[in-house]
Design a protein around this motif. Structure first.
Motif, PDB file in Angstrom:
ATOM      1  N   ALA A 251       0.805  -1.217   0.000  1.00  0.00           N
ATOM      2  CA  ALA A 251       0.000   0.000   0.000  1.00  0.00           C
ATOM      3  C   ALA A 251       0.840   1.269   0.000  1.00  0.00           C
ATOM      4  N   LEU A 252       1.981   1.254   0.699  1.00  0.00           N
ATOM      5  CA  LEU A 252       2.694   2.495   0.991  1.00  0.00           C
ATOM      6  C   LEU A 252       3.933   2.757   0.149  1.00  0.00           C
ATOM      7  N   MET A 253       4.646   1.706  -0.263  1.00  0.00           N
ATOM      8  CA  MET A 253       5.870   1.935  -1.042  1.00  0.00           C
ATOM      9  C   MET A 253       5.543   2.538  -2.416  1.00  0.00           C
TER      10      MET A 253
ATOM     11  N   PRO B  79      13.594  12.049  10.026  1.00  0.00           N
ATOM     12  CA  PRO B  79      13.917  11.811  11.435  1.00  0.00           C
ATOM     13  C   PRO B  79      12.845  12.313  12.398  1.00  0.00           C
ATOM     14  N   ASN B  80      12.030  13.259  11.958  1.00  0.00           N
ATOM     15  CA  ASN B  80      10.980  13.816  12.810  1.00  0.00           C
ATOM     16  C   ASN B  80       9.653  13.086  12.680  1.00  0.00           C
ATOM     17  N   ALA B  81       9.640  11.972  11.934  1.00  0.00           N
ATOM     18  CA  ALA B  81       8.356  11.320  11.665  1.00  0.00           C
ATOM     19  C   ALA B  81       8.413   9.809  11.845  1.00  0.00           C
ATOM     20  N   VAL B  82       9.230   9.341  12.798  1.00  0.00           N
ATOM     21  CA  VAL B  82       9.356   7.899  12.994  1.00  0.00           C
ATOM     22  C   VAL B  82       8.867   7.440  14.373  1.00  0.00           C
ATOM     23  N   ASP B  83       8.206   8.329  15.101  1.00  0.00           N
ATOM     24  CA  ASP B  83       7.782   7.967  16.453  1.00  0.00           C
ATOM     25  C   ASP B  83       6.575   7.037  16.467  1.00  0.00           C
ATOM     26  N   ASP B  84       5.728   7.112  15.458  1.00  0.00           N
ATOM     27  CA  ASP B  84       4.524   6.290  15.457  1.00  0.00           C
ATOM     28  C   ASP B  84       4.226   5.800  14.049  1.00  0.00           C
ATOM     29  N   LEU B  85       5.147   4.997  13.515  1.00  0.00           N
ATOM     30  CA  LEU B  85       4.994   4.509  12.158  1.00  0.00           C
ATOM     31  C   LEU B  85       3.828   3.547  12.001  1.00  0.00           C
ATOM     32  N   ALA B  86       3.345   2.995  13.103  1.00  0.00           N
ATOM     33  CA  ALA B  86       2.234   2.045  13.016  1.00  0.00           C
ATOM     34  C   ALA B  86       0.928   2.711  12.612  1.00  0.00           C
ATOM     35  N   THR B  87       0.812   4.002  12.873  1.00  0.00           N
ATOM     36  CA  THR B  87      -0.450   4.692  12.574  1.00  0.00           C
ATOM     37  C   THR B  87      -0.286   5.890  11.648  1.00  0.00           C
ATOM     38  N   THR B  88       0.943   6.327  11.405  1.00  0.00           N
ATOM     39  CA  THR B  88       1.165   7.460  10.519  1.00  0.00           C
ATOM     40  C   THR B  88       2.170   7.080   9.440  1.00  0.00           C
ATOM     41  N   ALA B  89       2.159   7.820   8.346  1.00  0.00           N
ATOM     42  CA  ALA B  89       3.100   7.571   7.261  1.00  0.00           C
ATOM     43  C   ALA B  89       3.426   8.902   6.605  1.00  0.00           C
ATOM     44  N   ILE B  90       4.648   9.374   6.823  1.00  0.00           N
ATOM     45  CA  ILE B  90       5.118  10.632   6.250  1.00  0.00           C
ATOM     46  C   ILE B  90       6.211  10.303   5.242  1.00  0.00           C
ATOM     47  N   GLY B  91       5.928  10.529   3.981  1.00  0.00           N
ATOM     48  CA  GLY B  91       6.900  10.204   2.949  1.00  0.00           C
ATOM     49  C   GLY B  91       7.105  11.337   1.975  1.00  0.00           C
TER      50      GLY B  91
ATOM     51  N   LEU C  41      -1.052   9.618   3.148  1.00  0.00           N
ATOM     52  CA  LEU C  41      -1.978   8.731   3.847  1.00  0.00           C
ATOM     53  C   LEU C  41      -3.104   9.577   4.426  1.00  0.00           C
ATOM     54  N   ASP C  42      -4.318   9.305   3.990  1.00  0.00           N
ATOM     55  CA  ASP C  42      -5.480  10.024   4.527  1.00  0.00           C
ATOM     56  C   ASP C  42      -5.941   9.350   5.811  1.00  0.00           C
ATOM     57  N   ARG C  43      -6.262   8.047   5.713  1.00  0.00           N
ATOM     58  CA  ARG C  43      -6.615   7.309   6.934  1.00  0.00           C
ATOM     59  C   ARG C  43      -6.570   5.811   6.654  1.00  0.00           C
ATOM     60  N   TYR C  44      -6.400   5.070   7.738  1.00  0.00           N
ATOM     61  CA  TYR C  44      -6.433   3.613   7.666  1.00  0.00           C
ATOM     62  C   TYR C  44      -7.466   3.097   8.645  1.00  0.00           C
TER      63      TYR C  44
ATOM     64  N   VAL D  38       6.850  -5.610  -4.496  1.00  0.00           N
ATOM     65  CA  VAL D  38       7.143  -4.488  -3.608  1.00  0.00           C
ATOM     66  C   VAL D  38       5.906  -3.664  -3.337  1.00  0.00           C
ATOM     67  N   SER D  39       5.202  -3.252  -4.401  1.00  0.00           N
ATOM     68  CA  SER D  39       4.183  -2.230  -4.247  1.00  0.00           C
ATOM     69  C   SER D  39       3.059  -2.402  -5.246  1.00  0.00           C
ATOM     70  N   LEU D  40       1.855  -2.001  -4.829  1.00  0.00           N
ATOM     71  CA  LEU D  40       0.783  -1.723  -5.762  1.00  0.00           C
ATOM     72  C   LEU D  40       0.987  -0.269  -6.179  1.00  0.00           C
ATOM     73  N   ASP D  41       1.779  -0.080  -7.204  1.00  0.00           N
ATOM     74  CA  ASP D  41       2.250   1.239  -7.613  1.00  0.00           C
ATOM     75  C   ASP D  41       1.135   1.977  -8.349  1.00  0.00           C
TER      76      ASP D  41
END
Length: 490
Positions: free
Chosen positions: A51-53, A164-176, A182-185, A479-482
């Motif tokens: 989903a994300l790659m 580096p500022n966006a790895v604290d909660d990778l289970a619920t957020t995705a900053i790329g 990512l809108d919502r899961y 890898v991905s659904l591109d």
């Protein structure tokens, strides 16, 4: 490898804010297994990177539809004579969706974190000795020894770049840095992406892309017929393909995949620590019948741990033909003529179908398989994959080049063969592509000779879509659904 060998120089995409994303197109895709969460650094399962790659997260390079490595966040690279230094030139002006800049420091931060990952086999990048920042737009990856797979692994989840500022909660957020945000899961139900209007490259044509997850094989194709879906990806209702092919409202593609549906035997646990028993199971299961039942014959029967898309593929489907009498003989030699094993099966439609065929076949050779259905992904990934608490199981490994896990005794197969480990290690460090491929064929033969598992079939990627849908490639690189080129003008 040649000194200063430049690979893939040039641009991949535009220079930001093109007109490709000016419309309000939407796409809704039906899929099978849902992500357990959004953190592929700590949680196994192909559904998260699928989903994300490339959509949200990007790496220095990516795989195109032919599984060739192409530039992404790196514009070009040079490989030193001897193959132990990779000098990457990075794109300038790229930002994460939270506004943080992408630069060489980010590359070093992201790759330095990989040894602490708990999923997606971080040891694949164990050849990396260090990552050196040369300038904001240049980074050097220094290897302990040559690794013919390095660029390939960097094109997958292990190569994802994180702020580096966006790895604290990778289970619920995705900053790329990708073309989507990512809108919502909605766990187990859907994942919604929306277009990143500040993307550095060619903007996505889709304003939103919704991935919906189904446990039942027929539910997504029914949703496609009713208009609730635009595409069914990795269709498991193979028996309905001909109906859709006959309907001019839809396009049907049957693509290649890296997926290997493997019936794994726990090599560390009796009775499967005995090669004779493993061989008996292989001889005692009809792979042709399984392929026909599970894929309606669209899959390709295997006999080894390599997909036909890999350069070292050799057809081994006839090495251990279906032979119940031979299976009985091997079990008798092992003193296991009457055998009972637990067969832990994930709650996926194809796996449930395979389990019934296997149970029936094994009964004919004196093996009782006690079927135990495990919820996928949560229970199967915990009990079978992580804790190795199983005798026999079956799963489609969609990730590319999974064969290298036969060099890792800690992987859930618990396969330990020092000769094979050395063969795989030597192949990866070979001085040429030709030697790499030759070494891989030697290692694969060793794995198959040892009957490490029963490799059933190479799964097809059946994609059924409305006529309006374009840019959803049926060839799956694992890898991905591109969705970067997807469109759906209605």
């Amino acid at each position: 490898m040649l000194a200063a060998c430049s690979a893939g120089a040039g641009n991949s995409g535009g220079t930001g804010n093109n007109t490709g994303g000016s419309g309000q197109q939407t796409l809704t895709v039906g899929l099978g297994a849902a992500p357990a969460n959004l953190d592929f650094t700590q949680t196994a399962g192909a559904a998260i990177p699928q989903a994300l790659m490339y959509n949200v997260y990007e790496g220095l390079v990516k795989l195109d539809e032919h599984a060739d490595v192409k530039p992404l966040l790196a514009t070009s690279w040079k490989i030193s004579d001897g193959g132990t230094k990779y000098d990457f030139t990075l794109r300038s002006g790229v930002k994460f969706s939270n506004g943080d800049p992408f630069n060489a420091d980010v590359v070093k931060f992201s790759l330095d974190r990989v040894p602490d990952w708990k999923a997606n086999t971080p040891t694949y990048l164990s050849a990396i000795r260090s990552v050196s920042v040369v300038s904001p737009t240049e980074v050097m990856i220094n290897l302990k020894q040559p690794d013919n797979n390095l660029l390939f692994w960097l094109a997958g989840p292990l190569g994802a770049m994180f702020s580096p500022n966006a790895v604290d909660d990778l289970a619920t957020t995705a900053i790329g840095t990708g073309p989507y945000l990512l809108d919502r899961y909605n766990r187990g139900e859907s994942l919604i992406l929306k277009r990143n209007d500040n993307y550095w490259g060619t903007e996505a044509q889709l304003a939103t892309a919704t991935l919906r997850y189904y446990n039942d094989a027929n539910a997504p194709v029914n949703a496609l017929r009713s208009g609730d879906l635009d595409v069914v990806y990795q269709t498991q209702a193979a028996d309905q393909v001909k109906q859709f092919q006959a309907d001019d409202q839809y396009n049907v593609q049957i693509g290649a995949t890296t997926g290997i549906t493997v019936m794994s035997m726990n090599n560390a646990r009796p009775p499967f620590n005995d090669r004779r028993v493993r061989l008996a199971i292989i001889y005692g299961v009809d792979r042709d019948a399984i392929n026909t039942t599970a894929t309606n014959g669209y899959g390709k029967v295997l006999g080894g741990p390599v997909a036909p898309t890999d350069p070292w593929y050799v057809d081994l489907s006839k090495k251990y033909p279906y032979d119940p009498q031979k299976a009985k003989q091997l079990l008798a030699e092992a003193g296991k003529s009457k055998l009972t094993v637990d067969f832990t099966v994930p709650s996926l439609p194809y796996a449930q179908t395979i389990a019934q065929v296997v149970k029936s076949d094994l009964a004919k050779i004196g093996v009782t398989a006690n079927l135990q259905t495990q919820e996928f992904p949560a229970v199967w990934l915990d009990k079978t994959f992580t804790q190795h608490d199983y005798d026999l199981t079956v799963i489609n490994h969609v990730e590319a080049r999974n064969v290298f896990n036969y060099a890792d005794p800690s992987y859930y197969w618990s396969y330990r063969n020092k000769a094979v480990q050395k063969q795989l290690t030597d192949a990866v460090a070979a001085p040429s592509q030709q030697a790499f491929v030759a070494g891989m064929k030697t290692a694969v033969n060793g794995i198959v000779d040892d009957a490490a598992a029963d490799w059933l079939y190479n799964a097809p990627n059946i994609v059924i879509a409305k006529k309006s849908v374009a840019g959803v490639n049926a060839d799956d690189t694992g890898v991905s659904l591109d969705l970067t080129k997807a469109s759906n003008p209605k």
